[in-house]
Design a protein around this motif. Sequence first.
Motif, PDB file in Angstrom:
ATOM      1  N   SER A  14     123.089 117.891   5.845  1.00 49.39           N
ATOM      2  CA  SER A  14     123.026 116.757   4.930  1.00 49.39           C
ATOM      3  C   SER A  14     124.438 116.327   4.587  1.00 49.39           C
ATOM      4  CB  SER A  14     122.267 117.106   3.642  1.00 49.39           C
ATOM      5  OG  SER A  14     122.960 118.074   2.888  1.00 49.39           O
ATOM      6  N   CYS A  43     117.405 108.823   5.389  1.00 49.31           N
ATOM      7  CA  CYS A  43     118.594 108.376   4.662  1.00 49.31           C
ATOM      8  C   CYS A  43     118.243 107.377   3.580  1.00 49.31           C
ATOM      9  CB  CYS A  43     119.616 107.767   5.618  1.00 49.31           C
ATOM     10  SG  CYS A  43     119.169 106.140   6.272  1.00 49.31           S
ATOM     11  N   SER A  44     119.123 107.307   2.614  1.00 50.93           N
ATOM     12  CA  SER A  44     119.027 106.304   1.559  1.00 50.93           C
ATOM     13  C   SER A  44     119.196 104.914   2.147  1.00 50.93           C
ATOM     14  CB  SER A  44     120.114 106.563   0.507  1.00 50.93           C
ATOM     15  OG  SER A  44     120.249 105.460  -0.357  1.00 50.93           O
ATOM     16  N   TYR A  47     122.827 102.835   2.149  1.00 52.72           N
ATOM     17  CA  TYR A  47     123.873 102.791   3.179  1.00 52.72           C
ATOM     18  C   TYR A  47     123.952 101.397   3.802  1.00 52.72           C
ATOM     19  CZ  TYR A  47     124.604 107.868   3.338  1.00 52.72           C
ATOM     20  OH  TYR A  47     124.941 109.165   3.031  1.00 52.72           O
ATOM     21  N   THR A  69     114.579 105.103   6.595  1.00 54.02           N
ATOM     22  CA  THR A  69     115.086 105.060   5.221  1.00 54.02           C
ATOM     23  C   THR A  69     114.051 105.687   4.292  1.00 54.02           C
ATOM     24  OG1 THR A  69     114.202 102.815   4.960  1.00 54.02           O
ATOM     25  CG2 THR A  69     116.523 103.043   5.606  1.00 54.02           C
ATOM     26  N   GLU A  73     115.612 111.946  -0.675  1.00 49.40           N
ATOM     27  CA  GLU A  73     115.745 112.840   0.461  1.00 49.40           C
ATOM     28  C   GLU A  73     115.451 114.283   0.052  1.00 49.40           C
ATOM     29  OE1 GLU A  73     117.314 109.282   0.412  1.00 49.40           O
ATOM     30  OE2 GLU A  73     118.680 110.762  -0.480  1.00 49.40           O
ATOM     31  N   CYS A  83     121.700 109.904  -0.185  1.00 52.55           N
ATOM     32  CA  CYS A  83     122.378 110.692   0.847  1.00 52.55           C
ATOM     33  C   CYS A  83     121.616 110.607   2.160  1.00 52.55           C
ATOM     34  CB  CYS A  83     122.533 112.140   0.388  1.00 52.55           C
ATOM     35  SG  CYS A  83     120.984 113.024   0.117  1.00 52.55           S
ATOM     36  N   ILE A  84     121.999 111.431   3.111  1.00 53.10           N
ATOM     37  CA  ILE A  84     121.320 111.508   4.399  1.00 53.10           C
ATOM     38  C   ILE A  84     121.106 112.979   4.741  1.00 53.10           C
ATOM     39  CG2 ILE A  84     123.531 111.349   5.641  1.00 53.10           C
ATOM     40  CD1 ILE A  84     122.016 109.902   7.901  1.00 53.10           C
TER      41      ILE A  84
END
Length: 387
Positions: A14, A43-44, A47, A69, A73, A83-84
Amino acid sequence: MLPVTSVAPVRVASSDARDPQLAATSLASQLYHADLACVLFFCSAEYDLARLGIALEHVFPQVQVTGCTSAGEITPQGYGRGCITAIGFDRRYFSVDCALIGELEPFSLQDAQGLVDSLLATFREASLAPVKGHTFAITLLDGLSSREELVLATLNAALGSIPHFGGSAGDDERLANTHVYFQGTFHTSAAIVLMINTPLDFKVFSTHHMRAGDDKLVVTRADTGARRVYELNAEPAAAAYARSAGVRVDELDRRIFALRPLAVRIGDQYFVRSVQRGHDDGSLTFYCAVETGIVLTAMRPGPLLANLGEQLAQAEHEVGPPLLTIGCDCFLRRAEAEFSGFVDEASAFLREHRVIGFNTYGEQFDGMHINQTFTGVVIGQPAHASR
């Protein structure tokens, strides 16, 4: 941490870096190795998605990368925001292929059969494990498309006995645009089908913690295509729903929608239909399909973590110590944990059970589109690692 073995069948990662290039580079530093077959990420939507897509393709050359998306998360540390998070699959344990459904509206059974046959051909060529009993599918769909039911039912018919689960992409609760990712580009009004073949044991499951109440609400006027209900029990939908929930109409908000969902009963099972939003005209929009004539049961939450713990314990009993759990967790479940003050406990629970995944706008399980559930797969460790 994974057990110390000569080969780690999966790696997890992450990054909370907000710059797309830095985030992608961070994932690559945690996941990349010579036998990396596929990266699945969540992911958010905050981004810069165009830049993130290009960066992911750059840092994972000749590796299949797919994802969507989210509305939150689930990282190796538990719940994350903005975050991712990602999973890297080792080709020595997983044969993975994916396909894009670029247009949801015309998706037919013939399209679905062709897609499934193409993915299965990859596994037969790889000869990693027999298809039957060793293959599952993950579906990721645009969470605001209102096409989930049609696509899932069609795909399920083509998959036959192959179990599948998935989640509807989110956009951090903005309810504006949700995306799935395929071959360097984020797509809307689209879906991803990811199929995984492995010699490792796994268990696909779905669960919710909602309990049926006594109130019954009949949909007496609805726009099925828009998932919008105008009347419940022949009165404005918001008024009937608010009374059942024990609040005023002007008190209807995200908290009430999370704690007081409705459900359709099929046999002895309840399938949750969550309210997405209310409108000035007294109507309600739902996350799942609704139509005139169906009977909705008012639901109340039971113990969320105890319910999920029972399901995971049962799955882990079948497959052994978990290598990884891929989880699609409704964002309203997370909202309930936040409202009720046990989000840190929930986060620790997910970390303990090695869950990686995302908070969704809807969940998918064997052809059904549902709400306020946790669906996923528990994958067991290799035999040599669990001894």
